[in-house]
Design an enzyme around this catalytic site. Structure first.
Site, mmCIF file in Angstrom:
data_model
loop_
_atom_site.group_PDB
_atom_site.id
_atom_site.type_symbol
_atom_site.label_atom_id
_atom_site.label_comp_id
_atom_site.label_asym_id
_atom_site.label_seq_id
_atom_site.Cartn_x
_atom_site.Cartn_y
_atom_site.Cartn_z
ATOM 1 N N LYS A 120 15.167 0.690 7.482
ATOM 2 C CA LYS A 120 13.813 0.231 6.735
ATOM 3 C C LYS A 120 13.157 0.941 8.551
ATOM 4 C CE LYS A 120 10.682 -1.184 9.210
ATOM 5 N NZ LYS A 120 9.529 -0.520 9.296
ATOM 6 N N GLU A 125 19.647 -4.178 19.399
ATOM 7 C CA GLU A 125 19.588 -2.800 20.383
ATOM 8 C C GLU A 125 18.042 -2.962 20.824
ATOM 9 O OE1 GLU A 125 21.919 -1.278 21.923
ATOM 10 O OE2 GLU A 125 23.698 -0.862 20.324
ATOM 11 N N CYS A 151 13.755 3.697 25.488
ATOM 12 C CA CYS A 151 14.387 2.001 26.038
ATOM 13 C C CYS A 151 15.348 2.066 27.713
ATOM 14 C CB CYS A 151 15.185 1.511 25.568
ATOM 15 S SG CYS A 151 16.658 2.320 24.728
ATOM 16 N N GLU A 157 8.300 -3.553 30.423
ATOM 17 C CA GLU A 157 8.792 -1.656 29.500
ATOM 18 C C GLU A 157 7.309 -1.449 29.908
ATOM 19 O OE1 GLU A 157 10.761 -2.808 25.853
ATOM 20 O OE2 GLU A 157 11.718 -0.926 26.926
HETATM 21 P P1 NAP Z 1 9.574 -3.185 18.141
HETATM 22 O O1 NAP Z 1 7.698 -2.835 16.966
HETATM 23 O O2 NAP Z 1 10.196 -4.315 18.164
HETATM 24 O O3 NAP Z 1 9.626 -2.160 16.107
HETATM 25 C C1 NAP Z 1 11.053 -2.193 16.393
HETATM 26 C C2 NAP Z 1 10.954 -1.673 14.631
HETATM 27 O O4 NAP Z 1 10.981 -3.380 14.029
HETATM 28 C C3 NAP Z 1 9.704 -0.963 14.200
HETATM 29 O O5 NAP Z 1 10.917 -0.311 12.589
HETATM 30 C C4 NAP Z 1 9.058 -1.823 13.484
HETATM 31 O O6 NAP Z 1 8.247 -1.620 11.984
HETATM 32 C C5 NAP Z 1 9.957 -3.474 13.082
HETATM 33 N N1 NAP Z 1 8.564 -4.918 12.677
HETATM 34 C C6 NAP Z 1 8.141 -5.517 13.795
HETATM 35 N N2 NAP Z 1 8.362 -6.314 13.378
HETATM 36 C C7 NAP Z 1 8.862 -6.822 12.506
HETATM 37 C C8 NAP Z 1 9.274 -7.918 11.390
HETATM 38 N N3 NAP Z 1 8.738 -8.516 12.026
HETATM 39 N N4 NAP Z 1 10.190 -7.779 10.780
HETATM 40 C C9 NAP Z 1 10.798 -6.892 10.857
HETATM 41 N N5 NAP Z 1 10.437 -5.589 11.359
HETATM 42 C C10 NAP Z 1 10.082 -5.502 12.430
HETATM 43 O O7 NAP Z 1 9.453 -1.681 19.279
HETATM 44 P P2 NAP Z 1 8.936 -0.401 18.460
HETATM 45 O O8 NAP Z 1 7.399 -0.455 19.563
HETATM 46 O O9 NAP Z 1 8.820 0.176 17.943
HETATM 47 O O10 NAP Z 1 10.044 -0.112 20.096
HETATM 48 C C11 NAP Z 1 10.199 0.162 20.936
HETATM 49 C C12 NAP Z 1 11.064 -0.871 21.658
HETATM 50 O O11 NAP Z 1 12.621 -0.234 21.423
HETATM 51 C C13 NAP Z 1 11.024 -1.284 23.262
HETATM 52 O O12 NAP Z 1 11.204 -2.078 23.396
HETATM 53 C C14 NAP Z 1 12.471 -0.680 23.566
HETATM 54 O O13 NAP Z 1 12.959 -0.597 24.222
HETATM 55 C C15 NAP Z 1 13.030 -0.698 22.524
HETATM 56 N N6 NAP Z 1 14.461 -0.421 22.095
HETATM 57 C C16 NAP Z 1 15.416 -0.084 22.290
HETATM 58 C C17 NAP Z 1 16.738 0.369 22.198
HETATM 59 C C18 NAP Z 1 17.992 -0.469 22.695
HETATM 60 O O14 NAP Z 1 18.785 1.015 22.133
HETATM 61 N N7 NAP Z 1 18.118 -0.300 23.110
HETATM 62 C C19 NAP Z 1 16.349 1.498 21.369
HETATM 63 C C20 NAP Z 1 14.739 2.825 21.287
HETATM 64 C C21 NAP Z 1 14.223 1.717 21.776
HETATM 65 P P3 NAP Z 1 7.076 -0.948 12.212
HETATM 66 O O15 NAP Z 1 7.344 0.212 13.497
HETATM 67 O O16 NAP Z 1 6.881 -0.216 10.438
HETATM 68 O O17 NAP Z 1 5.888 -2.181 13.116
#
Ligand code: NAP
Length: 480
Positions: free
Chosen positions: A170, A245, A279, A379
């Site tokens: 997804k 991650e 990240c 962040e």
């Molecule tokens: P996010 O809001 O947590 O979303 C990540 C993924 O999870 C998206 O596909 C999102 O879907 C989905 N999601 C959201 N709520 C969910 C739920 N209740 N159940 C299942 N899936 C759900 O994060 P983001 O804003 O996209 O990304 C930024 C974050 O990712 C930052 O905190 C960054 O540090 C972190 N990140 C970490 C790494 C690493 O390797 N450690 C790498 C890149 C990014 P939708 O987009 O469809 O809402």
């Protein structure tokens, strides 16, 4: 451009025909309407994965890894097309999008190499014949973020397929098109029907359906710590294996033995990739007091010269932020820091780009930052550099480690004795010393503390999709 979902080997719309829109973050132009699927389609994808699991598991590793290497070649060959999709849906500059395609492709040979090297391991035990075998964990799922829409998928799909695990992916709602394009290439490269599915739609509905499915054995998630925790709770009932991650809050330590020009170059390269929306990008700049003013001067000059614009425009360094919420967060972090005594050295406002919406914050340098400020604990995910001076190495390391996160740390120094101390004392899964891009596909990538659980990349990424099984045999097998 393909916009449908791939479910059980069939390109399809949502069962009820519903869709959601994908927009260009620079202009809000409509790019595509993609299926908004729910539980029924997710269950169908996971059922199909289970139906083909035994065949895929028993496909000899060299056959699986040949397909993976073909995917990598095809991704590279499709760089123009894929980079254009990434730029349109994510907004990053074209040269970064092209680099993302190469980075994504590199996970396939890295996983293939690790799988090719996989062997049963014999353990010497007196009077017994003991071997440890590596068995695929089973049907897997992946949930990915928008900031590296192709690479985050590749990091999960490549080791899953190499290990023999079918996967349902997804992607993020804001950037599903890169994942769909990658799935199309995987099919063309020979991934059998049902082994890889891509579903797009409501995140909680899809996440719940995945975690409740009786055959799901493993979920790999990249995204925020908040959603990671939520998925971990959901995974508890069925003990679904997790790789998480999550968020980061990287420090960058600039020591007074560093060459200042090199230090600024490294700091800017680490910070401004994807406009600060990574990240691993530095969120706290810790600078030796003796060089603080000179470093800040040069940093401010360099960042103020970075060019903002649409990712496809030539010579652009900074694309738009992903959405209005991201813009608000950047402004709030700057206002909060200033209200607590920080000074704006450069930036702090917004840039107007002709033909674009208001999503281009000025690259910003703040001094006098520290604990208690939001930019020092959360962040920012934007082009903001909060700076604080330190007096000695021990203080710098203590400040660097004073965070609940532990994904990446950076240091700029020419003192070899310090390399070793930093390598063993900085609390993070990835440490870049004079290296703004320490993450490559062959090495483990992942975080300590609230930055996650597990590693991706190389054999560590493969092991996340394998269960070690101990086989202990007594006797010769001839009745003894
Ligand atoms: P996010 O809001 O947590 O979303 C990540 C993924 O999870 C998206 O596909 C999102 O879907 C989905 N999601 C959201 N709520 C969910 C739920 N209740 N159940 C299942 N899936 C759900 O994060 P983001 O804003 O996209 O990304 C930024 C974050 O990712 C930052 O905190 C960054 O540090 C972190 N990140 C970490 C790494 C690493 O390797 N450690 C790498 C890149 C990014 P939708 O987009 O469809 O809402």
């Amino acid at each position: 451009m393909e916009t449908r979902n791939l479910i059980a080997g069939v390109w399809c719309e949502a069962d009820d025909g519903s869709t959601f829109d994908v927009h260009d973050p620079a202009t809000d132009d409509l790019l595509a309407a993609v299926p908004k699927v729910g539980e029924t389609e997710v269950v169908r994808a996971l059922d199909a994965a289970e139906a083909v699991r035994a065949d895929w598991e028993s496909t000899p590793i060299p056959e699986r890894t040949t397909i993976l290497r073909r995917i990598a070649d095809m991704l590279v060959a499709a760089t123009d097309e894929l980079a254009t999709i990434i730029v349109r849906e994510n907004g990053k500059p074209m040269r970064e999008a092209r680099a993302e395609v190469a980075y994504a492709a590199s996970f396939f040979p890295a996983a293939a190499d690790a799988a090719d090297r996989l062997r049963d391991e014999a353990v010497e035990v007196l009077g017994k014949c003991v071997t440890v075998r590596h068995r695929p964990v089973g049907v897997s799922a992946a949930i990915t973020p928008w900031n590296f829409p192709l690479a985050m998928l590749a990091k999960k799909t490549a080791p899953a397929l190499a290990a023999g695990c079918p996967q349902v992916v997804k992607p993020a709602e804001q950037t599903p098109l890169s994942a769909i394009a990658c799935a199309r290439i995987a099919v063309e490269a020979g991934v059998p029907a049902g082994v890889l599915s891509v579903v797009t739609g409501d995140p909680p509905a899809i996440g719940d359906a995945m975690l409740r499915h009786p055959r799901l054995r493993k979920l790999s998630f990249t995204g925020s710590t908040e959603v990671g925790r939520l998925l971990m709770r959901g995974a508890a009932d069925r003990l679904v294996r997790l790789s998480l991650e999550l968020g980061g809050h990287a420090p960058i330590l600039v020591f007074d033995d560093a060459d200042l020009d090199a230090a600024v170059r490294i700091a800017v390269a680490a910070k401004f990739r994807n406009g600060g929306q990574t990240c691993v990008c530095p969120n706290r700049f810790l600078v030796a007091r003796g060089i603080h003013d000179a470093f800040v001067d040069r940093l401010a000059t360099t960042v103020s010269e970075l060019r903002s614009g649409r990712g496809q425009d030539p010579d652009v360094d900074l694309g738009p932020l992903i959405d209005d919420q991201a813009m608000r967060k950047v402004a709030e972090h700057i206002d909060d820091a200033v209200s607590m005594g920080a000074s704006i050295v450069t930036g702090g406002g917004r840039r107007r780009i002709a033909g674009c919406v208001d999503r281009f914050p000025e690259p910003t340098v703040l001094t006098g930052c520290g604990p208690g400020m939001r930019c020092w604990t959360e962040e920012t995910f934007g082009p903001v550099c909060p700076v604080r001076a330190f007096d000695d190495e021990a203080e710098a390391i203590a400040l660097a480690n004073d965070t609940e996160y532990g994904l990446a740390s950076y240091a700029i120094t020419n003192d070899p004795g310090r390399f070793e101390r930093l390598a063993s004392r900085l609390d993070s899964g990835i440490i870049g010393i004079n290296d703004p891009v320490p993450a490559i596909a062959a090495v483990p990538f992942g975080g300590l503390k609230q930055s996650g659980i597990g590693r991706e990349g190389g054999r560590w990424g493969l092991e996340a999709y394998l269960e070690p099984v101990t086989v202990s045999r007594v006797g010769s097998g001839r009745g003894g």
